[in-house]
Design a protein around this motif. Structure first.
Motif, PDB file in Angstrom:
ATOM      1  N   MET A   1      19.651  -6.580 -41.276  1.00 53.66           N
ATOM      2  CA  MET A   1      20.501  -6.439 -40.136  1.00 53.66           C
ATOM      3  C   MET A   1      20.646  -7.409 -39.307  1.00 53.66           C
ATOM      4  O   MET A   1      19.789  -7.895 -38.642  1.00 53.66           O
ATOM      5  CB  MET A   1      19.917  -4.981 -39.265  1.00 53.66           C
ATOM      6  N   ASP A   2      21.912  -8.058 -39.324  1.00 53.13           N
ATOM      7  CA  ASP A   2      22.270  -9.072 -38.308  1.00 53.13           C
ATOM      8  C   ASP A   2      22.624  -8.661 -36.981  1.00 53.13           C
ATOM      9  O   ASP A   2      22.347  -7.421 -36.785  1.00 53.13           O
ATOM     10  CB  ASP A   2      23.548  -9.773 -38.860  1.00 53.13           C
ATOM     11  N   ASP A   3      22.613  -9.681 -36.033  1.00 53.21           N
ATOM     12  CA  ASP A   3      22.315  -9.445 -34.653  1.00 53.21           C
ATOM     13  C   ASP A   3      23.806  -8.410 -34.164  1.00 53.21           C
ATOM     14  O   ASP A   3      23.726  -7.691 -33.420  1.00 53.21           O
ATOM     15  CB  ASP A   3      22.385 -10.540 -33.847  1.00 53.21           C
ATOM     16  N   ALA A   4      24.909  -8.841 -34.689  1.00 54.87           N
ATOM     17  CA  ALA A   4      26.033  -8.229 -34.597  1.00 54.87           C
ATOM     18  C   ALA A   4      25.913  -6.605 -34.894  1.00 54.87           C
ATOM     19  O   ALA A   4      26.197  -5.787 -33.682  1.00 54.87           O
ATOM     20  CB  ALA A   4      27.213  -8.502 -35.196  1.00 54.87           C
ATOM     21  N   LYS A   5      25.427  -6.235 -36.005  1.00 53.91           N
ATOM     22  CA  LYS A   5      25.133  -5.037 -36.294  1.00 53.91           C
ATOM     23  C   LYS A   5      23.955  -4.367 -35.439  1.00 53.91           C
ATOM     24  O   LYS A   5      24.182  -3.208 -34.997  1.00 53.91           O
ATOM     25  CB  LYS A   5      24.800  -5.030 -37.795  1.00 53.91           C
ATOM     26  N   ALA A   6      23.094  -4.962 -35.433  1.00 49.47           N
ATOM     27  CA  ALA A   6      21.831  -4.576 -34.637  1.00 49.47           C
ATOM     28  C   ALA A   6      22.312  -3.830 -33.186  1.00 49.47           C
ATOM     29  O   ALA A   6      22.002  -2.977 -32.644  1.00 49.47           O
ATOM     30  CB  ALA A   6      20.638  -5.375 -34.348  1.00 49.47           C
ATOM     31  N   SER A   7      23.235  -4.786 -32.644  1.00 53.35           N
ATOM     32  CA  SER A   7      23.933  -4.546 -31.368  1.00 53.35           C
ATOM     33  C   SER A   7      24.764  -3.167 -31.059  1.00 53.35           C
ATOM     34  O   SER A   7      24.907  -2.571 -30.031  1.00 53.35           O
ATOM     35  CB  SER A   7      24.711  -5.729 -30.707  1.00 53.35           C
ATOM     36  N   ARG A   8      24.960  -2.662 -32.399  1.00 47.50           N
ATOM     37  CA  ARG A   8      25.757  -1.454 -32.617  1.00 47.50           C
ATOM     38  C   ARG A   8      24.793   0.005 -32.751  1.00 47.50           C
ATOM     39  O   ARG A   8      25.435   0.736 -32.825  1.00 47.50           O
ATOM     40  CB  ARG A   8      26.821  -1.569 -33.575  1.00 47.50           C
ATOM     41  N   ALA A   9      23.801  -0.334 -33.088  1.00 52.10           N
ATOM     42  CA  ALA A   9      22.825   0.766 -33.489  1.00 52.10           C
ATOM     43  C   ALA A   9      22.408   1.212 -32.359  1.00 52.10           C
ATOM     44  O   ALA A   9      21.849   0.577 -31.294  1.00 52.10           O
ATOM     45  CB  ALA A   9      21.720   0.266 -34.338  1.00 52.10           C
ATOM     46  N   VAL A  10      22.444   2.724 -32.059  1.00 53.79           N
ATOM     47  CA  VAL A  10      22.071   3.134 -30.535  1.00 53.79           C
ATOM     48  C   VAL A  10      20.951   4.300 -30.968  1.00 53.79           C
ATOM     49  O   VAL A  10      21.056   5.226 -31.879  1.00 53.79           O
ATOM     50  CB  VAL A  10      23.249   4.105 -30.132  1.00 53.79           C
ATOM     51  N   GLU A  11      19.954   4.568 -30.130  1.00 50.22           N
ATOM     52  CA  GLU A  11      19.017   5.415 -30.212  1.00 50.22           C
ATOM     53  C   GLU A  11      19.316   6.622 -29.298  1.00 50.22           C
ATOM     54  O   GLU A  11      19.558   6.338 -28.235  1.00 50.22           O
ATOM     55  CB  GLU A  11      17.628   5.060 -29.868  1.00 50.22           C
ATOM     56  N   LEU A  12      19.597   7.449 -30.102  1.00 46.93           N
ATOM     57  CA  LEU A  12      19.960   8.771 -29.416  1.00 46.93           C
ATOM     58  C   LEU A  12      18.753  10.063 -29.461  1.00 46.93           C
ATOM     59  O   LEU A  12      17.980  10.033 -30.426  1.00 46.93           O
ATOM     60  CB  LEU A  12      21.207   9.538 -30.050  1.00 46.93           C
ATOM     61  N   HIS A  13      18.793  10.695 -28.334  1.00 48.13           N
ATOM     62  CA  HIS A  13      17.973  11.873 -28.087  1.00 48.13           C
ATOM     63  C   HIS A  13      18.682  13.280 -28.249  1.00 48.13           C
ATOM     64  O   HIS A  13      19.616  13.418 -27.451  1.00 48.13           O
ATOM     65  CB  HIS A  13      17.229  11.752 -27.104  1.00 48.13           C
ATOM     66  N   ILE A  14      18.630  13.953 -29.589  1.00 45.73           N
ATOM     67  CA  ILE A  14      19.458  15.020 -29.731  1.00 45.73           C
ATOM     68  C   ILE A  14      18.580  16.245 -30.400  1.00 45.73           C
ATOM     69  O   ILE A  14      17.863  15.963 -31.211  1.00 45.73           O
ATOM     70  CB  ILE A  14      20.376  14.663 -30.958  1.00 45.73           C
TER      71      ILE A  14
END
Length: 293
Positions: A1-14
């Motif tokens: 996973m590159d930096d640009a893609k990693a910055s768009r991954a979000v940890e959500l509490h659902i």
């Protein structure tokens, strides 16, 4: 996973679970796909079929043309606000409502962020400039209610400005109604998984990718904050003279049909065909803050 893609991954509490959502991953997670339609307590397990939607929509749009003739003949005015989370379906609802109306007299208004000059004006000033003249039907894709949602959540206004807005808005809207303008306020509500699905759909549709902004991604982890602001907005600004009409919008088609029906049932225009208008689905459309509780 590159930096640009990693910055768009979000940890959500659902629903008590921690989930990782990456809008750039072409594979939509099963927990999003399977939970989207029913999210947020949506009451239906299936969407309205396309052929059924088009069959119901056509006579409603014909009634809206009658409304426009009536506005032109009488000089009356309609102002309608469409609010909701990102990807709630505001633009599509506006398009379905105005599709067959004369665009010279049915205007959609979607203002960009205020200019430096506008920032120094009275907050409502740039919105008032877009209000309908005689015979017009104006539809706001977001409105002054930015100050009740995105601005306080994202830090674009002060707490003092936010509180002042909630106190001032019912007074302003009372003036609008007393001026004789027919005033509609729609809040389109969607569930969390449905919002994620629609973001993902936009990301991988070259025709719609422009709708997915960095602001959308930044807001992903602020669902609770937006919910709290939504609830307070509905509570503080729902009045007898300018009520909020809340529309459950996980199924865009069902939402549009019922939203248009609400407009048509409210207006006493010439030549109304009540059979063509039909009945509102009370599982989909309700009034005020208690509808979502």
């Amino acid at each position: 996973m590159d930096d640009a893609k990693a910055s768009r991954a979000v940890e959500l509490h659902i629903h008590g679970k921690t989930r990782l959502f990456d809008v750039d991953d072409p594979v939509l997670p099963d927990w999003v796909k399977d939970g989207a339609l029913g999210s947020g307590g949506y009451p239906y397990k299936k969407k309205v079929k396309d052929e059924d939607y088009l069959k119901e929509l056509a006579p409603l749009q014909a009634e809206l043309v009658k409304v426009q003739f009536w506005l032109q003949a009488t000089g009356k005015r309609v102002l309608s606000l469409f609010e909701g989370r990102d990807a709630a379906g505001k633009g599509g609802a506006i398009a379905a409502t105005s599709a067959h109306m004369n665009p010279r007299l049915a205007r959609a208004v979607a203002l960009t962020k205020p200019t430096e000059r506008e920032q120094g004006q009275w907050y409502f000033q740039r919105y008032v400039a877009q209000f309908p003249t005689a015979g017009e039907f104006v539809l706001f894709d977001r409105s002054w209610y930015n100050r009740a949602g995105v601005e306080p959540v994202m830090g674009f206004c002060t707490d003092e400005q936010y509180e002042h807005f909630l106190k001032q808005t019912p007074l302003i809207e009372n003036i609008i109604v007393n001026e004789g303008i027919f005033f509609f306020k729609f809040y389109l509500d969607i569930g969390r998984e449905m919002q994620l699905k629609r973001f993902h759909d936009r990301r991988f549709d070259p025709r719609a990718i422009w709708k997915l902004s960095s602001m959308d991604i930044a807001a992903l982890g602020k669902w609770k904050d937006y919910s709290e602001k939504r609830d307070r907005m509905l509570k503080e600004t729902h009045t007898d003279y300018a009520p909020w009409t809340v529309v459950r919008a996980n199924d865009k088609r069902r939402a549009r049909l019922n939203l248009i029906r609400h407009i048509l049932m409210t207006l006493d225009y010439d030549g109304k065909d009540k059979a063509a208008v039909g009945e509102i689905d009370e599982k989909i459309v309700g009034s005020g803050p208690h509808f979502l509780s």
